[in-house]
Scaffold this motif. Structure first.
Motif, PDB file in Angstrom:
ATOM      1  N   ARG A 298      41.661  24.837  48.468  1.00 36.15           N
ATOM      2  CA  ARG A 298      41.633  25.993  49.373  1.00 36.15           C
ATOM      3  C   ARG A 298      42.199  27.230  48.668  1.00 36.15           C
ATOM      4  N   TRP A 299      43.277  27.020  47.953  1.00 33.42           N
ATOM      5  CA  TRP A 299      43.940  28.117  47.253  1.00 33.42           C
ATOM      6  C   TRP A 299      43.029  28.674  46.167  1.00 33.42           C
ATOM      7  N   ARG A 300      42.408  27.782  45.400  1.00 32.57           N
ATOM      8  CA  ARG A 300      41.486  28.228  44.350  1.00 32.57           C
ATOM      9  C   ARG A 300      40.328  29.031  44.944  1.00 32.57           C
ATOM     10  N   ALA A 301      39.798  28.551  46.063  1.00 35.36           N
ATOM     11  CA  ALA A 301      38.674  29.241  46.698  1.00 35.36           C
ATOM     12  C   ALA A 301      39.085  30.636  47.163  1.00 35.36           C
ATOM     13  N   ALA A 302      40.321  30.756  47.660  1.00 35.37           N
ATOM     14  CA  ALA A 302      40.806  32.062  48.118  1.00 35.37           C
ATOM     15  C   ALA A 302      40.874  33.054  46.962  1.00 35.37           C
ATOM     16  N   VAL A 303      41.360  32.603  45.826  1.00 33.38           N
ATOM     17  CA  VAL A 303      41.491  33.491  44.673  1.00 33.38           C
ATOM     18  C   VAL A 303      40.131  33.821  44.072  1.00 33.38           C
ATOM     19  N   ARG A 304      39.189  32.892  44.128  1.00 39.54           N
ATOM     20  CA  ARG A 304      37.849  33.175  43.581  1.00 39.54           C
ATOM     21  C   ARG A 304      37.197  34.370  44.255  1.00 39.54           C
ATOM     22  N   SER A 305      37.570  34.648  45.492  1.00 38.51           N
ATOM     23  CA  SER A 305      36.939  35.747  46.237  1.00 38.51           C
ATOM     24  C   SER A 305      37.607  37.098  46.006  1.00 38.51           C
ATOM     25  N   LYS A 306      38.560  37.165  45.111  1.00 36.19           N
ATOM     26  CA  LYS A 306      39.280  38.414  44.854  1.00 36.19           C
ATOM     27  C   LYS A 306      38.331  39.510  44.384  1.00 36.19           C
ATOM     28  N   ARG A 307      38.514  40.700  44.926  1.00 40.05           N
ATOM     29  CA  ARG A 307      37.654  41.821  44.559  1.00 40.05           C
ATOM     30  C   ARG A 307      38.091  42.447  43.243  1.00 40.05           C
ATOM     31  N   ALA A 308      37.249  43.307  42.698  1.00 35.35           N
ATOM     32  CA  ALA A 308      37.536  43.918  41.399  1.00 35.35           C
ATOM     33  C   ALA A 308      38.745  44.840  41.457  1.00 35.35           C
ATOM     34  N   GLY A 309      38.945  45.502  42.585  1.00 33.59           N
ATOM     35  CA  GLY A 309      40.066  46.431  42.707  1.00 33.59           C
ATOM     36  C   GLY A 309      40.391  46.702  44.154  1.00 33.59           C
ATOM     37  N   HIS A 310      41.469  47.473  44.375  1.00 32.99           N
ATOM     38  CA  HIS A 310      41.895  47.704  45.763  1.00 32.99           C
ATOM     39  C   HIS A 310      41.014  48.699  46.504  1.00 32.99           C
ATOM     40  N   GLY A 311      40.303  49.571  45.786  1.00 33.57           N
ATOM     41  CA  GLY A 311      39.331  50.457  46.415  1.00 33.57           C
ATOM     42  C   GLY A 311      39.899  51.603  47.213  1.00 33.57           C
ATOM     43  N   ILE A 312      41.145  52.015  46.937  1.00 34.27           N
ATOM     44  CA  ILE A 312      41.740  53.101  47.717  1.00 34.27           C
ATOM     45  C   ILE A 312      40.934  54.390  47.595  1.00 34.27           C
ATOM     46  N   ASP A 313      40.321  54.595  46.431  1.00 31.35           N
ATOM     47  CA  ASP A 313      39.547  55.826  46.226  1.00 31.35           C
ATOM     48  C   ASP A 313      38.117  55.733  46.758  1.00 31.35           C
ATOM     49  N   ASP A 314      37.736  54.568  47.265  1.00 31.49           N
ATOM     50  CA  ASP A 314      36.393  54.399  47.805  1.00 31.49           C
ATOM     51  C   ASP A 314      36.339  54.963  49.228  1.00 31.49           C
ATOM     52  N   PRO A 315      35.302  55.712  49.567  1.00 33.73           N
ATOM     53  CA  PRO A 315      35.202  56.270  50.924  1.00 33.73           C
ATOM     54  C   PRO A 315      35.225  55.204  52.015  1.00 33.73           C
ATOM     55  N   SER A 316      34.840  53.980  51.681  1.00 36.03           N
ATOM     56  CA  SER A 316      34.799  52.916  52.680  1.00 36.03           C
ATOM     57  C   SER A 316      36.126  52.159  52.795  1.00 36.03           C
ATOM     58  N   PHE A 317      37.166  52.604  52.069  1.00 40.45           N
ATOM     59  CA  PHE A 317      38.446  51.893  52.071  1.00 40.45           C
ATOM     60  C   PHE A 317      39.045  51.825  53.474  1.00 40.45           C
ATOM     61  N   LEU A 318      39.490  50.653  53.842  1.00 42.77           N
ATOM     62  CA  LEU A 318      40.189  50.453  55.114  1.00 42.77           C
ATOM     63  C   LEU A 318      41.563  49.876  54.831  1.00 42.77           C
TER      64      LEU A 318
END
Length: 329
Positions: A298-318
């Motif tokens: 379960r832990w491995r699967a959670a980490v596999r889904s990590k995104r490339a970055g936090h996306g704070i500068d992306d207009p869609s950031f929440l």
């Protein structure tokens, strides 16, 4: 190992022991506080110890940092540290705290195996500290810092967040204080993790601005290679060294590309980023009888889904629904 699809390997585990805190820092929570997690939802000491053991023995974790909320509010913290330090291979064990209670606990924590400590300190002015934290506890924090140094929890690191119009003039005094006392100071850009969702980029002091203020009083030169790898702080020698100061530009100078962190919340959720919008529930699986193998997958699967970055500068950031106090630093 905990490897994501971008090839990053998580070796640094941040474990929140509680969402409760005895301060009300403006950039974290409102003055009236928050609705705390019900105690039955929190991991027990044994559950924390089991998941940390799993991370270290099976998943390649080499550093465990206990956070909160305020981790010193957790009654069993010394025993949790002792059990962590006894693991093989032994991880580095550290703690991030606001310093309140550290005067009493620094010795017992060092005896239990704690290696080092980071203490939050945003102002040396008692009135400004009270304005920021909504509590008049600056003397307790300073006493905690001194106790940590006396207990051998070195290097004692100090974390400071500067906010425009509130404590921005404290950059130089904070560095002088740390130089005089042998502490290592790190400035951290304010991040959008406050419960009030009041963060604005205009109110944040950037890494460039902080370095400019320090550079007006001290000679700063980069310490080490330009590529800092997974280290969050860019460090600089002060007046030729050996003293150093660090700046963590989480917003304007992100280190997502080399991030090696994974987080476990106080209620047993795996978060692969401070700004993640999804979590993986290890607590309920564990309480339902999951084996170590099942929890590890379960832990491995959670980490596999990590995104490339936090996306704070992306207009869609929440901004994540959980505030910092419920995520863990």
């Amino acid at each position: 190992m905990l490897v994501d699809t971008f090839g990053r390997t998580a070796t640094d585990l941040r474990v929140s022991l509680t969402d409760r805190c005895n301060l009300r820092c403006t950039y974290c929570m409102p003055p009236e506080g928050l609705d705390w997690l019900p105690k039955p939802e929190l991991l027990t000491d044994d559950e924390v110890a089991r998941l940390v053991r799993l991370g270290v023995e099976r998943l390649g974790i080499t550093e465990v940092r206990y956070t909160g909320g305020e981790p010193l509010l957790r009654r069993g913290i010394a025993d949790i540290v002792r059990r962590t330090a006894a693991l093989e291979p032994r991880p580095q064990v550290s703690l991030t705290t606001n310093g309140i209670g550290l005067e009493r606990l620094a010795g017992p924590l060092a005896d239990a195996g704690l290696d080092r400590v980071n203490v939050s300190l945003d102002s040396l002015d008692r009135a400004v500290f009270k304005r920021l934290a909504h509590r008049d506890r600056l003397p307790d924090v300073l006493a905690g810092l001194a106790a940590a140094r006396a207990a051998g929890l070195v290097p004692v690191k100090v974390n400071a967040v500067l906010m425009r119009g509130i404590n921005e003039r404290e950059a130089v005094p904070l560095l002088r204080f740390c130089l005089d006392n042998g502490y290592q100071l790190r400035f951290i850009e304010q991040m959008p993790l406050d419960a009030q969702h009041g963060w604005t980029r205009d109110g944040m002091l950037t890494a460039d601005e902080i370095l400019a203020m320090l550079g007006a009083e001290f000679a700063l030169e980069p310490d080490g290679p330009a590529e800092r790898g997974s280290a969050p702080a860019e460090t600089f020698l002060v007046d030729g060294g050996p003293a150093r100061v660090g700046v963590i530009g989480s917003v304007t100078r992100p280190f997502c590309g080399a991030c090696d962190r994974v987080r476990l919340t106080a209620d047993g959720q795996v978060r692969n980023c401070l700004f993640a919008t999804e979590e993986s529930n290890l607590r309920d699986a564990m309480r339902a009888g999951a084996t170590d193998d099942e929890l590890a997958e379960r832990w491995r699967a959670a980490v596999r889904s990590k995104r490339a970055g936090h996306g704070i500068d992306d207009p869609s950031f929440l901004q994540p629904a959980r505030p910092m106090s419920a995520i863990g630093g």
